[in-house]
Design a protein around this motif. Structure first.
Motif, PDB file in Angstrom:
ATOM      1  N   GLY A  19       0.607  -1.297  -0.006  1.00  0.00           N
ATOM      2  CA  GLY A  19      -0.029  -0.222  -0.055  1.00  0.00           C
ATOM      3  C   GLY A  19       0.856   1.308  -0.036  1.00  0.00           C
ATOM      4  O   GLY A  19       0.075   2.178   0.525  1.00  0.00           O
ATOM      5  N   ALA A  20       2.191   1.128  -0.057  1.00  0.00           N
ATOM      6  CA  ALA A  20       2.970   2.318  -0.106  1.00  0.00           C
ATOM      7  C   ALA A  20       3.351   2.608  -1.578  1.00  0.00           C
ATOM      8  O   ALA A  20       3.483   1.814  -2.498  1.00  0.00           O
ATOM      9  CB  ALA A  20       4.222   1.909   0.631  1.00  0.00           C
ATOM     10  N   ASP A  21       3.318   4.001  -1.899  1.00  0.00           N
ATOM     11  CA  ASP A  21       3.649   4.677  -3.079  1.00  0.00           C
ATOM     12  C   ASP A  21       4.808   5.569  -2.921  1.00  0.00           C
ATOM     13  O   ASP A  21       4.589   6.705  -3.250  1.00  0.00           O
ATOM     14  CB  ASP A  21       2.510   5.279  -3.682  1.00  0.00           C
ATOM     15  CG  ASP A  21       2.772   5.779  -5.241  1.00  0.00           C
ATOM     16  OD1 ASP A  21       3.440   4.789  -5.827  1.00  0.00           O
ATOM     17  OD2 ASP A  21       2.021   6.952  -5.580  1.00  0.00           O
ATOM     18  N   VAL A  22       5.923   4.870  -2.317  1.00  0.00           N
ATOM     19  CA  VAL A  22       7.248   5.688  -2.240  1.00  0.00           C
ATOM     20  C   VAL A  22       8.330   4.977  -2.511  1.00  0.00           C
ATOM     21  O   VAL A  22       8.342   3.866  -2.643  1.00  0.00           O
ATOM     22  CB  VAL A  22       7.233   6.276  -0.703  1.00  0.00           C
ATOM     23  CG1 VAL A  22       6.026   7.041  -0.205  1.00  0.00           C
ATOM     24  CG2 VAL A  22       7.809   4.945   0.101  1.00  0.00           C
ATOM     25  N   PRO A  23       9.151   5.592  -3.312  1.00  0.00           N
ATOM     26  CA  PRO A  23      10.556   5.093  -3.602  1.00  0.00           C
ATOM     27  C   PRO A  23      11.164   4.381  -2.393  1.00  0.00           C
ATOM     28  O   PRO A  23      11.041   4.962  -1.210  1.00  0.00           O
ATOM     29  CB  PRO A  23      11.371   6.004  -4.032  1.00  0.00           C
ATOM     30  CG  PRO A  23      10.434   7.286  -4.439  1.00  0.00           C
ATOM     31  CD  PRO A  23       9.298   7.223  -3.779  1.00  0.00           C
ATOM     32  N   LYS A  24      11.750   3.314  -2.392  1.00  0.00           N
ATOM     33  CA  LYS A  24      12.501   2.682  -1.394  1.00  0.00           C
ATOM     34  C   LYS A  24      13.509   3.498  -0.684  1.00  0.00           C
ATOM     35  O   LYS A  24      13.671   3.490   0.406  1.00  0.00           O
ATOM     36  CB  LYS A  24      13.205   1.383  -1.912  1.00  0.00           C
ATOM     37  CG  LYS A  24      12.082   0.050  -2.035  1.00  0.00           C
ATOM     38  CD  LYS A  24      12.721  -1.052  -2.573  1.00  0.00           C
ATOM     39  CE  LYS A  24      13.082  -1.002  -4.030  1.00  0.00           C
ATOM     40  NZ  LYS A  24      13.712  -2.417  -4.428  1.00  0.00           N
ATOM     41  N   VAL A  25      14.118   4.383  -1.513  1.00  0.00           N
ATOM     42  CA  VAL A  25      15.272   5.218  -1.074  1.00  0.00           C
ATOM     43  C   VAL A  25      14.586   6.344   0.113  1.00  0.00           C
ATOM     44  O   VAL A  25      15.255   6.972   0.810  1.00  0.00           O
ATOM     45  CB  VAL A  25      15.986   6.353  -2.111  1.00  0.00           C
ATOM     46  CG1 VAL A  25      16.661   5.338  -2.980  1.00  0.00           C
ATOM     47  CG2 VAL A  25      14.898   7.132  -2.741  1.00  0.00           C
ATOM     48  N   LEU A  26      13.295   6.393   0.154  1.00  0.00           N
ATOM     49  CA  LEU A  26      12.721   7.224   1.077  1.00  0.00           C
ATOM     50  C   LEU A  26      12.351   6.596   2.520  1.00  0.00           C
ATOM     51  O   LEU A  26      11.349   7.183   3.221  1.00  0.00           O
ATOM     52  CB  LEU A  26      11.369   8.026   0.456  1.00  0.00           C
ATOM     53  CG  LEU A  26      12.022   8.965  -0.642  1.00  0.00           C
ATOM     54  CD1 LEU A  26      10.794   9.579  -1.300  1.00  0.00           C
ATOM     55  CD2 LEU A  26      13.146   9.911  -0.089  1.00  0.00           C
ATOM     56  N   LEU A  27      12.514   5.378   2.711  1.00  0.00           N
ATOM     57  CA  LEU A  27      11.868   4.487   3.522  1.00  0.00           C
ATOM     58  C   LEU A  27      12.945   5.234   4.820  1.00  0.00           C
ATOM     59  O   LEU A  27      13.975   5.365   4.701  1.00  0.00           O
ATOM     60  CB  LEU A  27      12.566   3.074   3.320  1.00  0.00           C
ATOM     61  CG  LEU A  27      11.538   2.339   2.443  1.00  0.00           C
ATOM     62  CD1 LEU A  27      11.875   0.835   2.393  1.00  0.00           C
ATOM     63  CD2 LEU A  27       9.850   2.174   3.203  1.00  0.00           C
ATOM     64  N   MET A  28      12.129   5.165   6.120  1.00  0.00           N
ATOM     65  CA  MET A  28      12.986   5.908   7.167  1.00  0.00           C
ATOM     66  C   MET A  28      13.767   5.015   7.825  1.00  0.00           C
ATOM     67  O   MET A  28      13.338   3.626   7.967  1.00  0.00           O
ATOM     68  CB  MET A  28      11.867   6.294   8.328  1.00  0.00           C
ATOM     69  CG  MET A  28      12.368   7.296   8.906  1.00  0.00           C
ATOM     70  SD  MET A  28      13.154   8.861   8.394  1.00  0.00           S
ATOM     71  CE  MET A  28      11.833   9.579   7.714  1.00  0.00           C
ATOM     72  N   LEU A  29      14.911   5.158   8.309  1.00  0.00           N
ATOM     73  CA  LEU A  29      15.760   4.438   9.093  1.00  0.00           C
ATOM     74  C   LEU A  29      15.795   4.537  10.520  1.00  0.00           C
ATOM     75  O   LEU A  29      15.261   5.670  10.984  1.00  0.00           O
ATOM     76  CB  LEU A  29      17.350   4.641   8.663  1.00  0.00           C
ATOM     77  CG  LEU A  29      17.786   4.279   6.841  1.00  0.00           C
ATOM     78  CD1 LEU A  29      19.243   4.583   6.731  1.00  0.00           C
ATOM     79  CD2 LEU A  29      17.346   2.925   6.909  1.00  0.00           C
TER      80      LEU A  29
END
Length: 136
Positions: A19-29
């Protein structure tokens, strides 16, 4: 000086299934930064990398917004891969070909975490040839 080229154009189809529509590079660490923000911070803070070049595609608007607020925004260039939806990552490499042909560079996947010391280790290997960095 060395450029860091990060490929960040992918569709993130595995995330979309959640259900996410964001690039993986924008995942929060856990650090409170995105994957992109952390990698660029680690690369540019070391002094081993002169500039970060981000090849965008899917949701480039979100990546651009992340770059605009990054503490190293002036040291980041984004390049758009217009064919991100129909071609693989090699098309993103092609989109950055002018940067790659201009001098030394590190090429990495934007959705892979790179520690700061990795940038030193790779850039300390000056000399002719191609070097492959990997983690064990």
């Amino acid at each position: 000086m060395t450029d860091l080229v990060l490929l960040a154009a992918g569709l993130g189809t595995r995330l979309a299934s959640l259900g996410a529509d964001v690039p993986k590079v924008l995942l929060m660490l856990p650090s409170g930064r995105t994957m992109l923000g952390e990698n660029v911070h680690n690369a540019l803070d070391t002094g081993a990398v002169a500039r970060a070049v981000i090849v965008t595609g899917h949701r480039a608007d979100l990546v651009d917004a992340e770059v605009e607020v990054h503490e190293h925004a002036t040291g980041i260039l984004t390049i758009r891969n217009p064919d991100y939806a129909t071609h693989g990552p090699i098309r993103s490499v092609w989109a950055a070909r002018a940067i790659l042909a201009a001098g030394d560079f590190l090429l990495g996947n934007g959705d892979t975490y790179y520690r700061a010391d990795a940038f030193h280790a790779l850039t300390d290997q000056r000399g002719a040839g191609v070097y492959l960095g990997y983690s064990t």
